[in-house]
Design a protein around this motif. Sequence first.
Motif, short mmCIF file in Angstrom:
data_model
loop_
_atom_site.label_atom_id
_atom_site.label_comp_id
_atom_site.label_asym_id
_atom_site.label_seq_id
_atom_site.Cartn_x
_atom_site.Cartn_y
_atom_site.Cartn_z
N UNK A 37 12.21 -0.36 -34.75
CA UNK A 37 13.85 -0.59 -34.43
C UNK A 37 13.85 -1.02 -36.65
N UNK A 38 12.91 -1.99 -37.62
CA UNK A 38 12.95 -0.85 -38.36
C UNK A 38 12.75 0.97 -39.07
N UNK A 39 11.68 1.52 -38.05
CA UNK A 39 12.15 3.45 -38.32
C UNK A 39 13.14 3.43 -38.20
N UNK A 40 13.95 2.53 -37.28
CA UNK A 40 15.27 3.06 -36.93
C UNK A 40 15.83 3.39 -38.11
N UNK A 41 16.28 1.74 -38.40
CA UNK A 41 17.10 0.98 -39.94
C UNK A 41 16.75 1.51 -41.27
N UNK A 42 15.90 2.48 -41.19
CA UNK A 42 15.68 2.36 -42.86
C UNK A 42 15.78 4.29 -42.38
N UNK A 43 15.80 4.82 -40.77
CA UNK A 43 16.33 6.56 -41.20
C UNK A 43 17.14 6.85 -41.49
#
Length: 101
Positions: free
Chosen positions: A53-59
């Motif tokens: 979820x962190x990776x999706x949000x950062x992207x």
Amino acid sequence: MADLPVACTLSPAALKARRENLLNALVRRAKESRELPTGYRLRFAAEGDILSEIARTVDAERQCCRFLRFTVSIEPDDGPISVDLTGPAGTREFLAAMFNL
């Protein structure tokens, strides 16, 4: 790197949808938020799908809020995960207004 304005490039409607969904979902999962001189640190328990979820949000965010710098720190042995959101002067105030931090 050029001086980037502290501004989101999304339309008001797209920003509202993003704020109500992806971003707020991540901020709500944070166990702690702490002010940094140029932004905020969000701390998460290493559980479930939080890292993806962190990776999706950062992207997603790096494409519309180009001024933001994201630093992800993962502690060993299932320790906490921290995400620093920082940037130029005005970033902390921008984030505080956007997420009610």
